[in-house]
Design an enzyme around this catalytic site. Sequence first.
Site, mmCIF file in Angstrom:
data_model
loop_
_atom_site.group_PDB
_atom_site.id
_atom_site.type_symbol
_atom_site.label_atom_id
_atom_site.label_comp_id
_atom_site.label_asym_id
_atom_site.label_seq_id
_atom_site.Cartn_x
_atom_site.Cartn_y
_atom_site.Cartn_z
ATOM 1 N N GLY A 10 0.882 -1.295 -0.007
ATOM 2 C CA GLY A 10 -0.106 0.054 0.014
ATOM 3 C C GLY A 10 0.792 1.237 0.049
ATOM 4 N N SER A 59 -3.338 -3.477 -0.969
ATOM 5 C CA SER A 59 -2.249 -4.171 -0.148
ATOM 6 C C SER A 59 -2.758 -5.602 0.176
ATOM 7 C CB SER A 59 -1.854 -3.366 1.020
ATOM 8 O OG SER A 59 -0.865 -4.093 1.693
ATOM 9 N N THR A 99 12.754 -6.567 -10.724
ATOM 10 C CA THR A 99 12.309 -7.821 -10.952
ATOM 11 C C THR A 99 10.785 -8.189 -9.818
ATOM 12 O OG1 THR A 99 14.490 -8.497 -11.423
ATOM 13 C CG2 THR A 99 12.837 -10.373 -10.537
ATOM 14 N N CYS A 128 1.022 1.569 12.444
ATOM 15 C CA CYS A 128 2.270 2.360 12.136
ATOM 16 C C CYS A 128 2.625 3.159 13.111
ATOM 17 C CB CYS A 128 2.183 3.002 10.611
ATOM 18 S SG CYS A 128 1.313 1.893 9.435
HETATM 19 N N1 PLP Z 1 -2.945 2.880 3.564
HETATM 20 C C1 PLP Z 1 -3.691 2.535 4.703
HETATM 21 C C2 PLP Z 1 -5.166 2.894 4.788
HETATM 22 C C3 PLP Z 1 -3.126 1.648 5.405
HETATM 23 O O1 PLP Z 1 -4.289 1.133 6.472
HETATM 24 C C4 PLP Z 1 -2.058 0.933 5.205
HETATM 25 C C5 PLP Z 1 -1.774 -0.090 6.284
HETATM 26 O O2 PLP Z 1 -2.087 0.188 7.505
HETATM 27 C C6 PLP Z 1 -1.376 1.478 4.221
HETATM 28 C C7 PLP Z 1 -1.798 2.123 3.539
HETATM 29 C C8 PLP Z 1 0.029 0.941 4.036
HETATM 30 O O3 PLP Z 1 -0.008 -0.403 3.534
HETATM 31 P P1 PLP Z 1 1.156 -1.222 3.504
HETATM 32 O O4 PLP Z 1 1.232 -1.748 4.781
HETATM 33 O O5 PLP Z 1 0.849 -2.183 2.665
HETATM 34 O O6 PLP Z 1 2.487 -0.701 3.048
#
Ligand code: PLP
Length: 396
Positions: A70, A199, A237, A325
Amino acid sequence: MRIYLDHNSTTPVHPAVVTAVRTSLEKQFGNASSVHSFGQDAKTMVDNARTSVAELIGANPQEIVFTSGGTESDNLAIRGVAESAAPTKRLQLITSSIEHEAVLQTFKALSKRGWATTLIPVGQDGIVEPEALEAVITDDTALVSIMHANNEIGTIQPLAALADITHRHGALFHTDAVQSVGKLKIAVADLDIDLLSLSAHKFNGPKGVGALWLRRGSRLISTLTGGKQERNRRAGTENVPGIAGLGIASRLALQNTASDTEHLSTLRDKLESGVLQTVPGTIVNGDPSKRISNTTNISFDRVEAESLLIALDLEGVAVSTGSACSSGTLEPSHVLRAMGYSAHRAQNSIRFSLGSDNTSAEIDHVIEILPKLVQKLRGVSRPSSNPNQQTAAVER
Ligand code: PLP
């Protein structure tokens, strides 16, 4: 008993996905760009997955670009469109204040490099109103990026209306659909959008793989320089095993989204009403109806969310205090703050995000243990220094 209620952070990998990844690692180790049969076996796997991802969102397979997840998809969409539109002097980029950091930090980085970035505010319901976009968009706007479903509170944004306004000003519309794919039925043509990020690990696929859907004809400059993979849109790749897993996860999601949605909303509503009835001083954050079916975000008056998270974890129950995060820090959620809630209410909030693997018995167990845990924590917490900040949290 271990109960996982943190599916918006990540989901368990489906056994069929594990098999697909393992088979690819063991048998399709060729480089998908190689002309020989080993390479062509890998390429077939990648092409099949591309078709499955496209079917999941009602798109054309050629419009799918595989990425590392994502975050990369969001970066590619925003940076790629911004760079591509720069020579036309369209230098305004618009997003909302409740986006994931993958979008917000990308906007911040581009604003330091000269783009004019605008954050649309949201109200206490956590919805981005079309009028708010109307108020800031101009004919200098290159891109509007608004998430489909919010990762912390689950609210669903009115994408079709927002995309319509965007197109009337000649700009492109991107959505971060990382939290909606697999939870909502998505047809990109009906939404009339231009780019969509997804994702795999949010819908029972592996981590480190995702995709960007890019409507045919939309202009985008690749952010990675290197080989010509993914039709020149993403060098490097291909992660063939990851892509194979994403393909199977997409097929499963296409089959199961409707039944999962029903199961999830039944359990989520049971959990939510159980908590509101048995724990005084609780309130749901965000619009209760325009939400994905698996998420509830609840504020517990006079309880530090981090402490409740740890207490629940000791009982084997996994929840979150906001986006994965940013957990581990005591910063109140930027989403709840942007919705106008006090720092106190934001810091008292717990996100429960359910998955298709959850059962009614698990929800019963959580409802049974929560009141005692909250009571215990309230026994050791001091009253808020500002009683006014409590008012909202004690309402039901
Ligand atoms: N966008 C949203 C709304 C998300 O909830 C997240 C992950 O928590 C991401 C982007 C990031 O995705 P990824 O963990 O695959 O980098």
